[in-house]
Design a protein around this motif. Structure first.
Motif, PDB file in Angstrom:
ATOM      1  N   ILE A   1       0.751  -1.106  -0.007  1.00 14.73           N
ATOM      2  CA  ILE A   1      -0.130   0.056   0.170  1.00 14.73           C
ATOM      3  C   ILE A   1       0.735   1.383  -0.178  1.00 14.73           C
ATOM      4  CG2 ILE A   1      -2.082  -1.027   1.008  1.00 14.73           C
ATOM      5  CD1 ILE A   1      -1.210   0.259   3.800  1.00 14.73           C
ATOM      6  N   VAL A   2       0.235   2.306  -0.369  1.00 11.07           N
ATOM      7  CA  VAL A   2       0.588   3.824  -0.591  1.00 11.07           C
ATOM      8  C   VAL A   2       0.173   4.350   0.692  1.00 11.07           C
ATOM      9  CG1 VAL A   2       1.400   5.887  -1.736  1.00 11.07           C
ATOM     10  CG2 VAL A   2       1.648   3.584  -2.863  1.00 11.07           C
ATOM     11  N   VAL A   3       0.886   5.057   1.382  1.00 12.55           N
ATOM     12  CA  VAL A   3       0.167   5.991   2.519  1.00 12.55           C
ATOM     13  C   VAL A   3       0.840   7.309   2.308  1.00 12.55           C
ATOM     14  CG1 VAL A   3      -0.200   6.640   4.966  1.00 12.55           C
ATOM     15  CG2 VAL A   3       0.155   3.890   4.197  1.00 12.55           C
ATOM     16  N   GLY A   4       0.041   8.302   1.835  1.00 17.18           N
ATOM     17  CA  GLY A   4       0.276   9.666   1.304  1.00 17.18           C
ATOM     18  C   GLY A   4       0.101  10.589   2.259  1.00 17.18           C
ATOM     19  N   ALA A   5       0.563  11.851   2.441  1.00 16.15           N
ATOM     20  CA  ALA A   5       0.356  13.092   3.188  1.00 16.15           C
ATOM     21  C   ALA A   5       0.423  14.180   2.431  1.00 16.15           C
ATOM     22  CB  ALA A   5       0.959  12.963   4.808  1.00 16.15           C
ATOM     23  N   GLY A   6      -0.425  15.098   2.513  1.00 18.00           N
ATOM     24  CA  GLY A   6      -0.169  16.320   1.794  1.00 18.00           C
ATOM     25  C   GLY A   6      -1.264  17.313   2.206  1.00 18.00           C
ATOM     26  N   LEU A   7      -1.233  18.385   1.436  1.00 20.68           N
ATOM     27  CA  LEU A   7      -2.181  19.606   1.711  1.00 20.68           C
ATOM     28  C   LEU A   7      -3.623  19.311   1.278  1.00 20.68           C
ATOM     29  CD1 LEU A   7       0.286  22.323   0.628  1.00 20.68           C
ATOM     30  CD2 LEU A   7      -0.334  21.952   2.895  1.00 20.68           C
ATOM     31  N   PRO A   8      -4.658  20.232   1.738  1.00 19.49           N
ATOM     32  CA  PRO A   8      -6.060  19.793   1.379  1.00 19.49           C
ATOM     33  C   PRO A   8      -6.303  19.411  -0.049  1.00 19.49           C
ATOM     34  CG  PRO A   8      -5.960  21.707   3.150  1.00 19.49           C
ATOM     35  CD  PRO A   8      -4.525  21.506   2.468  1.00 19.49           C
ATOM     36  N   HIS A   9      -5.633  20.115  -0.991  1.00 20.17           N
ATOM     37  CA  HIS A   9      -5.921  20.083  -2.457  1.00 20.17           C
ATOM     38  C   HIS A   9      -5.376  18.642  -3.036  1.00 20.17           C
ATOM     39  CE1 HIS A   9      -2.323  21.685  -2.565  1.00 20.17           C
ATOM     40  NE2 HIS A   9      -1.912  21.532  -3.858  1.00 20.17           N
ATOM     41  N   LEU A  10      -4.722  17.863  -2.057  1.00 17.83           N
ATOM     42  CA  LEU A  10      -4.062  16.464  -2.792  1.00 17.83           C
ATOM     43  C   LEU A  10      -5.271  15.877  -3.409  1.00 17.83           C
ATOM     44  CD1 LEU A  10      -2.027  14.674  -3.319  1.00 17.83           C
ATOM     45  CD2 LEU A  10      -2.072  13.904  -0.773  1.00 17.83           C
TER      46      LEU A  10
END
Length: 394
Positions: free
Chosen positions: A204-213
């Motif tokens: 799996i990929v677990v991503g984190a980012g800003l609200p527009h991701l």
């Protein structure tokens, strides 16, 4: 009180002494790990939120949970000017080593694919010889080396997942600042996650980012809305914010008066970074336990000055004069809370045509200072940035 015993820790990605208010996200990830361990299909995860809400801290905590379950893990931080080939290769190399596969021949075969994937970034043979990914096996031929990022990433992650399946474990690839991944690479990530999901592969990929991701992912692949599980990371509610302050202090035999907690919550507004920043300065100025509202009142100006220089000022300094003008207009329209504003209103406020402001807006988005909240809307990525700008006019 003794500053050496001060338990609070404001810092970029630094784990607070008490990770409060994130039990729901941690429990959800534990379910993901267990489902995959039982051969059940599960979606990759995406964490979104403003800066200062603790996305990186939570990402690291999720990684620790995966390692605790015997998974192979790797983490990267995306940059807008960087291809994912090298970072993904390094992260996956680490993840494969953590798996401790007993068959070295099988391991070497997949490591050869990782190396081929990494070296394909450099079309010049001399440049390839100059940089090596630290893998002591020859690169594979005809696997993950086509030059098409989407094809190569699907093949790479599929092979890595197969190795994890052999030992009954999984692989988790963590991507911080995911909104900065280049468009072709975003498309490749979505395609790879889609293929792995269909295969029921343990990766799996677990991503984190800003609200527009989510919008970035959706623009790349329409099915991304169903491909990922989105978790919005927001401010702490009052009980969680209080716990983040009280629990570390109690371990040092220090308490807070209720009025002090009221004042700290009003100042920090529930944002985890601010909770730590105000808590740290308040501890330092307090004469003794219990900490009082007067202590918070004395500490607040000091904390605000530190935030103005480090948290807000360092970001503001990166902006050009035209970008600063744009942000000040946003602040005047959105008020101290930094509410989202219409781009057309910004243009009217500045007496300019919207098209003439596009370069400044786009540059601010690339620098991670603002984001497109929805079509025709713009907002700050940093909480209370509007308040900072209103109190620091050019």
């Amino acid at each position: 009180m003794d500053p050496v015993r001060n338990p609070y820790a404001p810092g970029a990605g630094q784990r607070p002494p008490e990770l409060a208010g994130r039990d729901t996200e941690l429990s959800a990830f534990d379910v993901v790990l267990q489902r995959i361990a039982h051969g059940r299909p599960e979606r990759s995860l995406v964490l979104t939120g403003l800066r200062g809400v603790g996305k990186t801290v939570l990402l690291n905590q999720l990684r620790s949970a995966a390692i605790g379950s015997g998974w192979g893990t790797g983490k990267i931080e995306a940059r807008p000017d960087q291809s994912l080939r090298r970072p993904v290769s390094s992260a996956l190399h680490m993840a494969l080593r953590e798996l401790r596969h007993p068959d070295q021949e099988s391991m070497d075969a997949v490591l050869g694919v990782v190396k081929a994937f990494a070296l394909r970034q450099e079309p010049d043979a001399k440049m390839r010889d100059r940089w090596q990914p630290g893998i002591d096996v020859p690169p594979a031929m005809g696997r993950a080396d086509s030059g098409d990022m989407e094809i190569d990433l699907v093949e790479l992650l599929s092979d890595a997942a197969g190795l994890a399946a052999d030992v009954g474990k999984g692989i988790a690839l963590f991507i911080d600042e995911m909104q900065d991944v280049q468009p072709d690479d975003v498309s490749a990530i979505c395609a790879a996650c889609h293929e792995l999901s269909q295969q029921g592969a343990p990766l799996i990929v677990v991503g984190a980012g800003l609200p527009h991701l989510p919008a970035v992912l959706s623009a790349s692949k329409s099915y991304s809305e169903r491909l990922f599980r989105y978790l919005r990371i927001d401010r702490l509610d009052r009980p969680a914010a209080d716990l983040a302050l009280i629990a570390p202090a109690e371990r040092e035999e220090v308490t807070f008066e209720p009025a002090a907690l009221d004042a700290l919550y009003a100042a920090a507004d529930g944002y985890p970074y601010f909770v730590q920043a105000y808590g740290k300065v308040t501890w330092d100025v307090a004469a003794a336990s219990p900490i009082t509202a007067d202590d918070v009142a004395m500490a607040a100006p000091v904390a605000e000055t530190e935030l103005a220089v480090g948290f807000f000022g360092s970001r503001y300094d990166r902006a050009t004069p035209a970008e600063r003008e744009y942000m000040h207009a946003m602040a005047e329209l959105g008020g101290p809370q930094g509410s989202a504003v219409a781009t057309s209103e910004v243009a009217v406020s500045l007496g300019r045509k919207p098209a003439s402001l596009s370069p400044a807006r786009d540059s601010l988005i690339k620098k991670g200072l603002v984001y497109s909240a929805e079509r025709g809307q713009i907002a700050f990525t940093v909480p209370h940035f509007g308040r900072y700008l209103l109190s620091h006019p050019d």
